[in-house]
Design a protein around this motif. Structure first.
Motif, mmCIF file in Angstrom:
data_model
loop_
_atom_site.group_PDB
_atom_site.id
_atom_site.type_symbol
_atom_site.label_atom_id
_atom_site.label_comp_id
_atom_site.label_asym_id
_atom_site.label_seq_id
_atom_site.Cartn_x
_atom_site.Cartn_y
_atom_site.Cartn_z
ATOM 1 N N VAL A 138 -53.157 -39.664 -2.228
ATOM 2 C CA VAL A 138 -52.729 -38.961 -3.830
ATOM 3 C C VAL A 138 -51.949 -40.899 -4.072
ATOM 4 O O VAL A 138 -52.900 -41.673 -4.842
ATOM 5 C CB VAL A 138 -52.720 -37.960 -4.282
ATOM 6 N N ARG A 139 -50.544 -40.712 -3.454
ATOM 7 C CA ARG A 139 -49.962 -42.471 -4.222
ATOM 8 C C ARG A 139 -50.635 -43.939 -3.451
ATOM 9 O O ARG A 139 -50.586 -43.473 -4.674
ATOM 10 C CB ARG A 139 -49.220 -41.826 -3.283
ATOM 11 N N SER A 140 -51.747 -43.485 -2.821
ATOM 12 C CA SER A 140 -52.053 -44.603 -2.092
ATOM 13 C C SER A 140 -53.383 -44.776 -3.159
ATOM 14 O O SER A 140 -53.525 -45.594 -3.914
ATOM 15 C CB SER A 140 -52.726 -44.907 -1.348
ATOM 16 N N ALA A 141 -53.797 -43.656 -3.696
ATOM 17 C CA ALA A 141 -54.818 -44.343 -4.880
ATOM 18 C C ALA A 141 -54.878 -43.909 -6.538
ATOM 19 O O ALA A 141 -55.347 -45.278 -6.964
ATOM 20 C CB ALA A 141 -55.706 -42.601 -5.345
ATOM 21 N N ILE A 142 -53.953 -43.219 -6.266
ATOM 22 C CA ILE A 142 -53.140 -43.757 -7.686
ATOM 23 C C ILE A 142 -52.604 -45.685 -7.815
ATOM 24 O O ILE A 142 -53.025 -45.968 -8.806
ATOM 25 C CB ILE A 142 -51.215 -43.232 -8.346
ATOM 26 N N HIS A 143 -51.781 -46.201 -6.645
ATOM 27 C CA HIS A 143 -51.269 -47.643 -6.439
ATOM 28 C C HIS A 143 -52.770 -48.635 -6.253
ATOM 29 O O HIS A 143 -53.055 -49.409 -7.214
ATOM 30 C CB HIS A 143 -51.128 -47.518 -5.101
ATOM 31 N N HIS A 144 -54.268 -47.413 -5.875
ATOM 32 C CA HIS A 144 -54.829 -49.031 -5.791
ATOM 33 C C HIS A 144 -56.320 -48.899 -7.243
ATOM 34 O O HIS A 144 -56.295 -49.927 -7.295
ATOM 35 C CB HIS A 144 -56.248 -47.921 -4.709
ATOM 36 N N ARG A 145 -56.036 -47.499 -7.930
ATOM 37 C CA ARG A 145 -55.933 -47.616 -9.517
ATOM 38 C C ARG A 145 -55.340 -48.886 -9.920
ATOM 39 O O ARG A 145 -56.344 -49.459 -11.519
ATOM 40 C CB ARG A 145 -57.000 -45.892 -10.094
ATOM 41 N N TRP A 146 -54.266 -48.889 -10.032
ATOM 42 C CA TRP A 146 -53.077 -49.706 -10.720
ATOM 43 C C TRP A 146 -53.297 -51.080 -10.518
ATOM 44 O O TRP A 146 -53.378 -51.990 -11.362
ATOM 45 C CB TRP A 146 -51.981 -49.472 -10.560
ATOM 46 N N GLN A 147 -54.105 -51.450 -9.116
ATOM 47 C CA GLN A 147 -54.089 -53.100 -8.727
ATOM 48 C C GLN A 147 -55.898 -52.809 -9.706
ATOM 49 O O GLN A 147 -55.775 -54.462 -9.508
ATOM 50 C CB GLN A 147 -54.253 -52.676 -7.114
ATOM 51 N N MET A 198 -65.872 -53.088 -8.716
ATOM 52 C CA MET A 198 -64.568 -53.680 -7.104
ATOM 53 C C MET A 198 -63.909 -51.605 -7.268
ATOM 54 O O MET A 198 -63.265 -51.972 -6.057
ATOM 55 C CB MET A 198 -63.744 -54.110 -8.090
ATOM 56 N N ARG A 199 -64.558 -50.601 -8.437
ATOM 57 C CA ARG A 199 -63.569 -49.310 -7.978
ATOM 58 C C ARG A 199 -64.238 -48.856 -6.943
ATOM 59 O O ARG A 199 -63.631 -47.671 -5.995
ATOM 60 C CB ARG A 199 -63.881 -48.806 -9.188
ATOM 61 N N LEU A 200 -65.262 -49.494 -6.139
ATOM 62 C CA LEU A 200 -66.015 -49.166 -4.572
ATOM 63 C C LEU A 200 -64.715 -48.965 -4.157
ATOM 64 O O LEU A 200 -64.586 -47.948 -2.845
ATOM 65 C CB LEU A 200 -66.795 -49.225 -4.822
ATOM 66 N N ARG A 201 -64.207 -50.167 -3.902
ATOM 67 C CA ARG A 201 -62.992 -50.083 -2.881
ATOM 68 C C ARG A 201 -62.148 -49.262 -3.669
ATOM 69 O O ARG A 201 -60.865 -49.505 -1.982
ATOM 70 C CB ARG A 201 -62.881 -51.352 -3.248
ATOM 71 N N GLU A 202 -61.868 -48.411 -3.734
ATOM 72 C CA GLU A 202 -60.684 -48.075 -3.865
ATOM 73 C C GLU A 202 -60.549 -47.046 -3.158
ATOM 74 O O GLU A 202 -61.507 -46.390 -2.697
ATOM 75 C CB GLU A 202 -60.625 -47.466 -5.368
ATOM 76 N N SER A 203 -58.998 -46.345 -2.767
ATOM 77 C CA SER A 203 -59.200 -44.695 -1.802
ATOM 78 C C SER A 203 -58.763 -43.476 -2.327
ATOM 79 O O SER A 203 -58.958 -43.742 -4.005
ATOM 80 C CB SER A 203 -57.422 -45.479 -1.235
ATOM 81 N N SER A 204 -59.625 -42.965 -1.365
ATOM 82 C CA SER A 204 -59.514 -42.320 -2.028
ATOM 83 C C SER A 204 -58.967 -41.239 -2.440
ATOM 84 O O SER A 204 -57.757 -40.954 -1.523
ATOM 85 C CB SER A 204 -61.320 -40.770 -1.544
ATOM 86 N N ALA A 205 -58.701 -40.174 -4.276
ATOM 87 C CA ALA A 205 -58.240 -40.313 -3.930
ATOM 88 C C ALA A 205 -57.378 -38.498 -3.282
ATOM 89 O O ALA A 205 -56.380 -37.812 -3.506
ATOM 90 C CB ALA A 205 -57.724 -39.605 -5.930
ATOM 91 N N TYR A 206 -58.776 -38.293 -2.783
ATOM 92 C CA TYR A 206 -59.057 -36.930 -2.178
ATOM 93 C C TYR A 206 -59.789 -36.720 -0.732
ATOM 94 O O TYR A 206 -60.927 -37.595 -1.549
ATOM 95 C CB TYR A 206 -59.030 -35.669 -2.658
ATOM 96 N N ARG A 207 -60.279 -36.210 -0.174
ATOM 97 C CA ARG A 207 -60.967 -35.906 0.956
ATOM 98 C C ARG A 207 -61.469 -34.150 1.633
ATOM 99 O O ARG A 207 -59.945 -33.407 1.727
ATOM 100 C CB ARG A 207 -60.541 -36.919 2.231
ATOM 101 N N LEU A 208 -62.142 -34.593 2.064
ATOM 102 C CA LEU A 208 -62.809 -32.864 3.276
ATOM 103 C C LEU A 208 -61.664 -32.663 4.047
ATOM 104 O O LEU A 208 -61.670 -33.262 4.448
ATOM 105 C CB LEU A 208 -64.035 -33.225 3.082
#
Length: 279
Positions: A138-147, A198-208
């Motif tokens: 989740v932390r990684s996803a937030i940072h990716h969204r900011w970037q 470009m948002r396709l390259r963001e880290s997923s906020a969650y995974r199965l």
């Protein structure tokens, strides 16, 4: 080859149709950052099928999600189920490459009435997360969204340059890269750039998690054919060992080639598909 466009409640999907329209639809789903034209070489060998290949949201010529949205894996399942429902297709066959195969797998599990047969091209199982790394995910996803808003797409002077860049990150030839680049680029000041969001390259906020993936795969009722490439992604070979026992009806074959074997070895891939879908 007929260009098609499908309107969903929130966006429209672009694609193409080939073959006898009176026949059952065979829906073709491409992999991550590819587009519908990845199925062009294969379509030349499957003239007897009613092929409908689409660009997934954010890819190719399809619309991007709204500015407040992101690309959650499960939302693609909703998109496809909605497409099938709106079009009134009673039941479809699905050919999915890589991520497209994973999308088709979950759709077949949750909407069994919609899918007659499922073909996976160098795709098996589902990408899962580690429960112990949920906070980090989740932390990684937030940072990716900011970037994301600050990232710039690459600029290419012409289609050849874009194709060469795509080839350098793949395992196929320049001809295949040109196919993907032709549909996957758009004009911009100074040349061309990729049309993909470009948002396709963001880290997923969650995974199965793995138990969830195994439940979904075990709930696929339709026959499944997995076409694995001899030189494909190692993760797919690992997934075969991990997940093949989950499928109720699974056939698998190995063919020569890399991850995009449906582009580089279309005749061999088409033969396996034809035998499975038309039997």
């Amino acid at each position: 080859m007929l260009a098609v466009e499908f309107s969903l409640p929130a966006l429209s999907l672009a694609g193409w149709q080939q073959g006898p329209t009176a026949q059952q639809v065979t829906l073709c789903l491409h992999g991550w950052l590819d587009n519908a034209d990845s199925f062009l070489p294969l379509s030349a060998c499957l003239n007897e099928l009613n092929l409908v290949a689409i660009d997934l949201p954010g890819h190719g010529q399809s619309q991007h999600r709204s500015p407040d949205a992101h690309y959650h894996f499960l939302d693609w399942i909703y998109d496809l189920a909605t497409l099938i429902k709106i079009q009134g297709w009673q039941q479809v066959d699905i050919i999915g490459h890589s991520m497209g195969g994973m999308i088709g797998s979950v759709l077949a599990a949750v909407m069994p009435q919609m899918v007659r047969k499922l073909v996976l091209i160098d795709s098996m199982g589902l990408v899962t997360g580690d429960a112990g790394k949920t906070t980090e995910q989740v932390r990684s996803a937030i940072h990716h969204r900011w970037q994301s808003p600050h990232k710039q797409k690459p600029l290419y002077r012409d289609l050849q340059s874009a194709a060469l860049a795509r080839q350098s990150q793949s395992d196929f030839d320049l001809a295949s890269a040109l196919i993907l680049a032709k549909r996957g680029t758009e004009p911009c000041p100074g040349g061309l750039t990729w049309s993909a969001d470009m948002r396709l390259r963001e880290s997923s906020a969650y995974r199965l998690l793995q138990p969830q993936a195994m439940q979904l795969l075990s709930d696929i009722q339709c026959p499944v054919l997995a076409i694995l490439a001899s030189d494909g992604l190692e993760m797919m070979q690992q997934a075969r060992q991990q997940y093949q026992s989950c499928y109720q009806q699974l056939e698998w074959v190995e063919i020569t080639g890399g991850h995009h074997c449906h582009m580089t070895q279309p005749e061999q891939t088409a033969d396996a598909i034809r035998q499975f879908l038309l039997s």
